[in-house]
Design an enzyme around this catalytic site. Structure first.
Site, short mmCIF file in Angstrom:
data_model
loop_
_atom_site.label_atom_id
_atom_site.label_comp_id
_atom_site.label_asym_id
_atom_site.label_seq_id
_atom_site.Cartn_x
_atom_site.Cartn_y
_atom_site.Cartn_z
N GLU A 232 59.82 185.75 42.51
CA GLU A 232 59.79 186.58 43.72
C GLU A 232 59.34 188.02 43.47
OE1 GLU A 232 63.38 186.33 46.03
OE2 GLU A 232 62.87 184.33 46.76
N GLU B 102 64.14 177.03 45.02
CA GLU B 102 65.44 177.24 45.69
C GLU B 102 65.33 176.63 47.08
OE1 GLU B 102 66.39 181.37 46.02
OE2 GLU B 102 66.35 181.76 43.86
#
Length: 454
Positions: free
Chosen positions: A157, A258
C-alpha cells in the site's frame, strides 16, 4: 595433522548435513500463466494475515516458536494453507516455526519491509537507498532456504490514493532488485510482487504497470487489499464481477492480500465466490484480515497470554472454507500469461509517464555478488535518508542476473520471462535428491567417531 584436518572436515560436514536434514521437504509452489501450481495441481491461497500485536506492537510472530505452534493448531482448524506476515526480524532464527508450518502444509507470504526499513511515499528517492536494500536482501537471505516460503511482497500500500501514484517506479524498482538478487544468489525462483491498496482510480493501472516493460522489470504476481464485499452482499452487488471483468486476460497470478469487510456481521459469503469458477480464471484465492483481534476488530481469535479464544468470525470463516472446495481441474486459468501494455499517463490518477525506473543505488550493487550479510533486525537505526540513493535511470534489461549464485540454491535460470509469465516454473524440493549423500556422510562420520554419534 592430516588426520586431524580430516576429522575436523568431517565434523563440519556432519553438522551441515544435520542442519540440512532438519529442513522440512514440502513441494514448492510455481507460477504458470496467471496461476500458482504445486506440482501439477492448481494452488489457491486459503490464508489469513498473521501479525499478533498489530502495528502497535511490532514483533516477529514466527520467531516465537511456542506461539507459532499454538496458532498453527488454529490454522489447521480453519483449513488454511497460507499465512501472510508483515514484519519479521531478519536476525532471528525462524527454523522451528517454519518447519512446523511446513509439517502442517502451510506456506508463508512475507513482506520484506519493516516500519524502519521501507519506502517513503512522500519522498521516495532518498528512502530508496543501499541501507534499505541491504535490509530487504538480508530478509530474502533468511527465508529463501525454506521451501514453504511461497512469495515475497516488495511493498504494501505505498500508493494509497490517486495522488501518490508517482511513487510506483520505486515500488517496481524494489521488485526488480529482489528478483535479480534471488537469481544472483542462486536461490530457487521465489515469486516477488506487490500488495496494493484498493484504490479505484489506479488499481488496474498499477496492475498493468507491474506487468509491463522488459522481462526483468515485470513482477511475478499482483495482489491487492479488497474490502468491498460487506455481508450481506453478492458477486454483483459488491462489484467483484466488474473486477473479474477488468482483470480478465491479465497475465500474472492475482490474489487478495487482505479481505473481509467488518462493517456488518461477517459471514464470509465472499469465500463461495472467490473459490468458484466465476473468479478462479482470474484470481488465485486470498488472505483474510486478520488472525488476532486488535483495536480495529478484524480478529478471528482473541489472544490472552498463552490462551486463544475463537471468536464468532473464526467459526464463520471455518464454515465458509469447509463448504467451499476448490474447483476441479485447473479452474480455467490463463495458460499463456504474458506482459501487459504500460498504462497511459493520466495525472493525477496515474502520474507515471513511462516505464523508466530508477537505477539500483550504487552502494547496493555489491550485494548482488557478495550477498547482503547480517541484517539490521527490528532494532536497527532505520534507513530513511540513511544511505546513498539512486542517482540515475536504469537501462532496460539492467535487472537481469549478472552472475550465477552458489549460495545453496539450485536455480541457474536467467530470470527472463517465459510465455507463462515473469516467473519461470519453480523447482520441486531437492531434499530427496540429497538423501544418498546425507546417508553416506553419516556413515563416514560414524566410522571415525563411533556409533555413539548416531
Amino acid at each position: 595433522m592430516r588426520s586431524s584436518t580430516a576429522i575436523t572436515a568431517l565434523a563440519v560436514g556432519a553438522s551441515t548435513v544435520a542442519a540440512a536434514a532438519t529442513k522440512r521437504a514440502v513441494q514448492t509452489v510455481s507460477v504458470k500463466g496467471n496461476a500458482f501450481f504445486a506440482g501439477n495441481d492448481r494452488f489457491y491461497i486459503r490464508g489469513v494475515d498473521y501479525q499478533p500485536g498489530g502495528s502497535s506492537d511490532v514483533a516477529d510472530p514466527i520467531a516465537d516458536a511456542d506461539s507459532c505452534k499454538r496458532d498453527i493448531a488454529e490454522f489447521q482448524k480453519l483449513g488454511l494453507n497460507t499465512i501472510r506476515v508483515y514484519t519479521v526480524d531478519n536476525t532471528a532464527d525462524h527454523d522451528e516455526c517454519m518447519n512446523a508450518l511446513a509439517d502442517a502444509g502451510i506456506y508463508l507470504v512475507l513482506d520484506v519491509n519493516t516500519p524502519k526499513y521501507s519506502l517513503n511515499r512522500a519522498d521516495p528517492n532518498p528512502s530508496y537507498n543501499d541501507v534499505y536494500l541491504q535490509s530487504v536482501f538480508a530478509t530474502v537471505d533468511a527465508f529463501a532456504k525454506y521451501d514453504n516460503t511461497l512469495a515475497f511482497f516488495s511493498a504494501n500500500e505505498v500508493i494509497n490514493d490517486a495522488k501518490t501514484s508517482s511513487v510506483a517506479p520505486y515500488v517496481k524498482a524494489v521488485t526488480r532488485d529482489i528478483r535479480q538478487y534471488i537469481n544472483n544468489r542462486g536461490y530457487r525462483i521465489i515469486p516477488v510482487g506487490y500488495s496494493a491498496a484498493d484504490v479505484s482510480e489506479n488499481r488496474l493501472e498499477m496492475a498493468e504497470y507491474m506487468n509491463c516493460g522488459t522481462d526483468d522489470e515485470r513482477s511475478d504476481f499482483f495482489a491487492f487489499n479488497d474490502y468491498s464485499w460487506c455481508d450481506p452482499s453478492s458477486f454483483t452487488t459488491s462489484g467483484w464481477d466488474q473486477k473479474v471483468k477488468n482483470f480478465t486476460g491479465y497475465g500474472l497470478p492475482l490474489f487478495l492480500s487482505e479481505y473481509g469487510c467488518n462493517t456488518n456481521q461477517r459471514k464470509f459469503e465472499e469465500v463461495s465466490a472467490l473459490y468458484n469458477t466465476e473468479m478462479t480464471g482470474v484470481y488465485s484465492g486470498g488472505l483474510v484480515y486478520e488472525y488476532s483481534q486488535e483495536p480495529n476488530k478484524y480478529g478471528l481469535v482473541e489472544i490472552s497470554g498463552n490462551s486463544v479464544t475463537e471468536l464468532d468470525d473464526f467459526t464463520a470463516l471455518q464454515s465458509a472454507f469447509k463448504n467451499t472446495p476448490n474447483p476441479s481441474g485447473d479452474g480455467g486459468y490463463n495458460q499463456t500469461g504474458g506482459a501487459s501494455g504500460c498504462p497511459a499517463y493520466n495525472p493525477p490518477n496515474w502520474d507515471v509517464q513511462d516505464d523508466s525506473l530508477p537505477a539500483i543505488p550504487q552502494g547496493a550493487v555489491k550485494y548482488m555478488s557478495s550477498g547482503a550479510g547480517q541484517g539490521p533486525g527490528l532494532s536497527g537505526a532505520g534507513s530513511q535518508n540513511a544511505g546513498g540513493a539512486s542517482s540515475g535511470t536504469a537501462t532496460a534489461g539492467s535487472g537481469q542476473p549478472t552472475r550465477t549464485g552458489t549460495s545453496g540454491g539450485t536455480n541457474t535460470a536467467s530470470g527472463s520471462a517465459t510465455s507463462s509469465g515473469a516467473a519461470s516454473t519453480l523447482k520441486v524440493s531437492h531434499e530427496l535428491a540429497l538423501a544418498p549423500f546425507v546417508c553416506a556422510a553419516v556413515v563416514l562420520v560414524s566410522s571415525v567417531f563411533g556409533a555413539a554419534l548416531l
